[in-house]
Design an enzyme around this catalytic site. Structure first.
Site, PDB file in Angstrom:
ATOM      1  N   ARG A   1       3.825  14.213  -7.036  1.00 49.16           N
ATOM      2  CA  ARG A   1       3.860  13.433  -8.277  1.00 49.16           C
ATOM      3  C   ARG A   1       2.514  13.590  -9.001  1.00 49.16           C
ATOM      4  NH1 ARG A   1       6.234   7.477  -6.835  1.00 49.16           N
ATOM      5  NH2 ARG A   1       4.198   7.178  -5.847  1.00 49.16           N
TER       6      ARG A   1
ATOM      7  N   ASP B   1       4.751  -4.280  -7.390  1.00 44.61           N
ATOM      8  CA  ASP B   1       4.127  -3.091  -6.805  1.00 44.61           C
ATOM      9  C   ASP B   1       4.710  -1.818  -7.400  1.00 44.61           C
ATOM     10  OD1 ASP B   1       6.281  -4.337  -5.146  1.00 44.61           O
ATOM     11  OD2 ASP B   1       6.253  -2.408  -4.142  1.00 44.61           O
TER      12      ASP B   1
ATOM     13  N   GLY C   1       2.502   3.653   1.610  1.00 44.75           N
ATOM     14  CA  GLY C   1       3.006   3.869   2.963  1.00 44.75           C
ATOM     15  C   GLY C   1       3.473   5.293   3.198  1.00 44.75           C
ATOM     16  N   ARG C   2       3.752   5.977   2.100  1.00 44.10           N
ATOM     17  CA  ARG C   2       4.171   7.383   2.262  1.00 44.10           C
ATOM     18  C   ARG C   2       3.699   8.227   1.089  1.00 44.10           C
ATOM     19  NH1 ARG C   2      10.650   7.464   1.272  1.00 44.10           N
ATOM     20  NH2 ARG C   2      10.768   5.708  -0.139  1.00 44.10           N
TER      21      ARG C   2
ATOM     22  N   LYS D   1       4.366  12.539  -2.016  1.00 46.98           N
ATOM     23  CA  LYS D   1       5.177  11.422  -1.522  1.00 46.98           C
ATOM     24  C   LYS D   1       6.081  11.946  -0.414  1.00 46.98           C
ATOM     25  CE  LYS D   1       8.331   7.787  -3.077  1.00 46.98           C
ATOM     26  NZ  LYS D   1       8.828   7.077  -4.279  1.00 46.98           N
TER      27      LYS D   1
ATOM     28  N   ARG E   1      -0.978   0.190  -9.824  1.00 47.01           N
ATOM     29  CA  ARG E   1       0.121  -0.753 -10.075  1.00 47.01           C
ATOM     30  C   ARG E   1      -0.427  -2.151 -10.305  1.00 47.01           C
ATOM     31  NH1 ARG E   1       4.047   1.913  -6.530  1.00 47.01           N
ATOM     32  NH2 ARG E   1       3.146   3.975  -6.252  1.00 47.01           N
TER      33      ARG E   1
ATOM     34  N   ASP F   1       8.136   5.544   8.591  1.00 42.98           N
ATOM     35  CA  ASP F   1       7.688   6.846   9.095  1.00 42.98           C
ATOM     36  C   ASP F   1       6.846   7.663   8.122  1.00 42.98           C
ATOM     37  OD1 ASP F   1       9.604   7.450   7.244  1.00 42.98           O
ATOM     38  OD2 ASP F   1      11.002   8.410   8.647  1.00 42.98           O
ATOM     39  N   GLY F   2       6.674   7.168   6.903  1.00 43.08           N
ATOM     40  CA  GLY F   2       5.867   7.920   5.942  1.00 43.08           C
ATOM     41  C   GLY F   2       6.570   9.129   5.346  1.00 43.08           C
TER      42      GLY F   2
ATOM     43  N   GLY G   1       0.812  -1.230   0.000  1.00 45.16           N
ATOM     44  CA  GLY G   1       0.000   0.000   0.000  1.00 45.16           C
ATOM     45  C   GLY G   1       0.835   1.265   0.000  1.00 45.16           C
TER      46      GLY G   1
HETATM   47  P1  AMP Z   1       9.429   1.146  -2.468  1.00 47.59           P
HETATM   48  O1  AMP Z   1      10.596   0.240  -2.213  1.00 47.59           O
HETATM   49  O2  AMP Z   1       9.748   2.597  -2.330  1.00 47.59           O
HETATM   50  O3  AMP Z   1       8.733   0.839  -3.748  1.00 47.59           O
HETATM   51  O4  AMP Z   1       8.393   0.858  -1.279  1.00 47.59           O
HETATM   52  C1  AMP Z   1       7.866  -0.404  -1.002  1.00 47.59           C
HETATM   53  C2  AMP Z   1       6.796  -0.265   0.046  1.00 47.59           C
HETATM   54  O5  AMP Z   1       7.333   0.296   1.238  1.00 47.59           O
HETATM   55  C3  AMP Z   1       5.612   0.632  -0.344  1.00 47.59           C
HETATM   56  O6  AMP Z   1       4.460   0.080   0.227  1.00 47.59           O
HETATM   57  C4  AMP Z   1       5.970   1.946   0.314  1.00 47.59           C
HETATM   58  O7  AMP Z   1       4.844   2.730   0.573  1.00 47.59           O
HETATM   59  C5  AMP Z   1       6.633   1.486   1.595  1.00 47.59           C
HETATM   60  N1  AMP Z   1       7.582   2.474   2.137  1.00 47.59           N
HETATM   61  C6  AMP Z   1       8.829   2.752   1.687  1.00 47.59           C
HETATM   62  N2  AMP Z   1       9.396   3.716   2.433  1.00 47.59           N
HETATM   63  C7  AMP Z   1       8.489   4.083   3.371  1.00 47.59           C
HETATM   64  C8  AMP Z   1       8.474   5.030   4.442  1.00 47.59           C
HETATM   65  N3  AMP Z   1       9.515   5.807   4.721  1.00 47.59           N
HETATM   66  N4  AMP Z   1       7.356   5.116   5.187  1.00 47.59           N
HETATM   67  C9  AMP Z   1       6.301   4.331   4.941  1.00 47.59           C
HETATM   68  N5  AMP Z   1       6.246   3.410   3.967  1.00 47.59           N
HETATM   69  C10 AMP Z   1       7.334   3.273   3.180  1.00 47.59           C
HETATM   70 MG    MG Z   2       7.185   1.369  -4.612  1.00 45.45          MG
END
Ligand code: AMP
Ligand code: MG
Length: 523
Positions: free
Chosen positions: A192, A267, A101-102, A122, A199, A134-135, A99
């Site tokens: 963005r 994803d 997450g940030r 983002k 996705r 931490d989002g 999902g």
């Molecule tokens: P990514 O590797 O950036 O494609 O992220 C993979 C997953 O991790 C996705 O669900 C993102 O929303 C979550 N995610 C990555 N970094 C963070 C963050 N700092 N805080 C919350 N969720 C994160």
């Molecule tokens: Mg991602």
């Protein structure tokens, strides 16, 4: 500063719980969540082309309301921002619910042509999908995503876009090298922009849970909203084939410009065929088909340059199995996977005909490309620099013949290692001779061939070491490097006087420096 509410949320089931804490969300495709305000937002960069397309004028983008909105500090009344729910296969393994997450979807904006664009922040704070994180996002990864999104668009590669980059004025703690030394870094937020950020993983999650009605609703919404050309009893099959076709075209573009995504998990693959989620990506400097910019991808190199077309096929297969509940007969899904292969090969042929300046492409030209890769890897040539130089030689009478006689002299500026240049010169000379012979069978005025090549081979791409220089300056409060880089990347196929350093091969100091070639996922 008007934004429209998201059509996704209006059409599809949301999470009934307002609880912002990380949790498992079933039976819903999104959760309402507000951005978390930040201490001292500052607008670091704006994409003027994107702002213009969205109809924001200069007075608006300079206004306090603009900064307040795109830092997540103050939203126009009536807007209900949200985070979406998706899963995915990461490095080949099912990872369950992930999902946004940030990422927080603010709403939509209609452009002059009536097209809808989603605007998403983002790094704007935690959501129910933040899991342990931490989002937030650091300036370095946000600046990379901001610049690369707009650069890829200017390169003609389908991509999500970016409107602005805002410093949060808050520190974000990250362990850059994953070596147990976390430290505070400046935080930032990117806005963005895309018709949709959906996705493959958005389909995979409800499918994995047996939530077939939710999956059907999602797919039919995607078709009605983003693929209205497909209607009637075959719409879903035609849609899957179109997703596959677009993914094939996208892969050919990535290969053409030397882009390596670095994290091609399901994803991170767009249902609209866009480049999505710029993390530890990179552009080939020296030609190395096994190169991956992502240190987490070592030593498997699952997502290296050469593997990308096959990985995209693997990801489409994962999407096809997620969609299987919608297809009583799997023939349309099989046809879609075949459409991928066909579309990729057709787009790849077109891309390489352009890169080599050929008017017509023949099946045997693929062998010419393989031989070229082998020669360029052996001699350690710069990918971007080599093709641009080749185009200049082809456009200059007698220059290609001179290059056959002395490749290291002709390509000096784009070779990395004098020893290899000497040793491997005969190999490149053989290739150039074969290429010259091939050109003789494809008659074109030299200037036309050069123009064809100049339209397929950029001078400037956002190389990691260039981004790193812009990041280090920006972290010190100096935005001039970022601005100069963005300006050059707006016209990536046009040589710009004074911009030579942005076209140069990677300098020696950048070879092994973190962020300058390979990167960790820390962001
Ligand atoms: P990514 O590797 O950036 O494609 O992220 C993979 C997953 O991790 C996705 O669900 C993102 O929303 C979550 N995610 C990555 N970094 C963070 C963050 N700092 N805080 C919350 N969720 C994160
Ligand atoms: Mg991602």
């Amino acid at each position: 500063m008007e934004l429209l509410p998201s059509r996704f949320a209006a059409a599809l089931p949301g999470d009934p719980s307002p609880d912002p804490h990380p949790r498992v969300v079933r039976g819903a495709l999104w959760s309402a969540v507000a951005p978390t305000p930040v201490a001292a937002p500052r607008l670091l960069a704006l994409s003027e082309p994107m702002a213009g397309a969205l109809g924001f004028d200069a007075a608006e983008t300079a206004s306090p309301e603009f900064l307040a909105l795109f830092s997540g500090n103050r939203l126009p009344p009536g807007l209900r921002p949200l985070a979406t729910n998706y899963g995915g296969h990461q490095f080949g393994h099912w990872a369950g619910q992930l999902g946004d997450g940030r990422a927080i979807l603010l709403g939509e904006r209609r452009d002059r042509e009536g097209r809808h664009w989603e605007l998403q922040l983002k790094g704007a704070g935690p959501t129910p999908y933040s899991r342990q994180a931490d989002g937030r996002a650091v300036l370095r990864s946000s600046l990379r995503e901001f610049v690369a999104s707009e650069a890829m668009h200017a390169l003609g590669v389908p991509t999500t876009r970016a409107l602005c980059l805002v410093a949060s004025g808050e520190a974000v703690v990250r362990d850059l090298l994953y070596d147990g030394h976390p430290r505070p870094e400046p935080g930032a937020i990117v806005c963005r922009v895309a018709p949709s950020f959906l996705r493959f993983g958005h389909c995979e999650l409800p499918a994995s849970r047996g939530e077939t009605a939710l999956l059907v609703a999602l797919v039919d919404h995607v078709i009605a909203t983003h693929f209205p050309q497909f209607d009637g009893p075959h719409a879903r099959g035609d849609w899957f084939s179109e997703v596959a076709r677009r993914t094939g075209v996208l892969m050919a573009h990535w290969m053409r410009v030397g882009f390596v995504h670095g994290v091609m998990n399901t994803d991170n693959l767009s249902l609209l065929g866009l480049t999505l989620d710029y993390g530890p990506f990179g552009f080939l400097d020296d030609v190395d088909p096994a190169w991956t910019p992502n240190t987490t991808d070592l030593p498997g190199r699952r997502y290296c340059y050469a593997a990308q077309p096959a990985v995209a096929h693997w990801n489409l297969s994962a999407l096809a199995s997620a969609l299987s509940a919608l297809f009583p007969d799997d023939a349309p899904l099989k046809a879609g996977l075949e459409a991928y292969v066909e579309a990729f090969h057709a787009a790849q042929a077109q891309a390489w005909a352009g890169k080599l300046g050929l008017e017509t492409w023949r099946a045997e030209d693929a062998a010419l490309v393989s031989a070229l890769f082998a020669a360029l890897e052996a001699i350690e040539a710069d990918f971007t620099g080599f093709f641009r130089r080749l185009g200049d030689l082809v456009g200059t009478p007698g220059a290609l013949e001179a290059a056959v006689a002395d490749p290291p002299a002709a390509f000096a500026a784009v070779l990395y290692d004098p020893t290899k240049a000497g040793r491997e010169a005969p190999r490149l000379a053989d290739w150039l001779a074969a290429y010259a012979a091939r050109l003789a069978t494809d008659p074109q005025p030299p200037a036309r061939r050069q123009a064809r090549m100049a339209a397929a081979n950029p001078c400037y791409v956002p190389r990691n070491w260039l981004l790193q220089q812009a990041i280090e300056a920006a972290e010190q409060g100096d935005l001039s490097e970022l601005r100069a880089l963005m300006a050059v990347l707006e016209q990536p196929y046009t040589p710009q006087p004074g911009a030579e350093r942005f076209a140069a091969r990677r300098p020696d100091w950048a070879r092994d420096r973190p962020g300058c070639s390979a990167l960790s996922c820390s962001s």
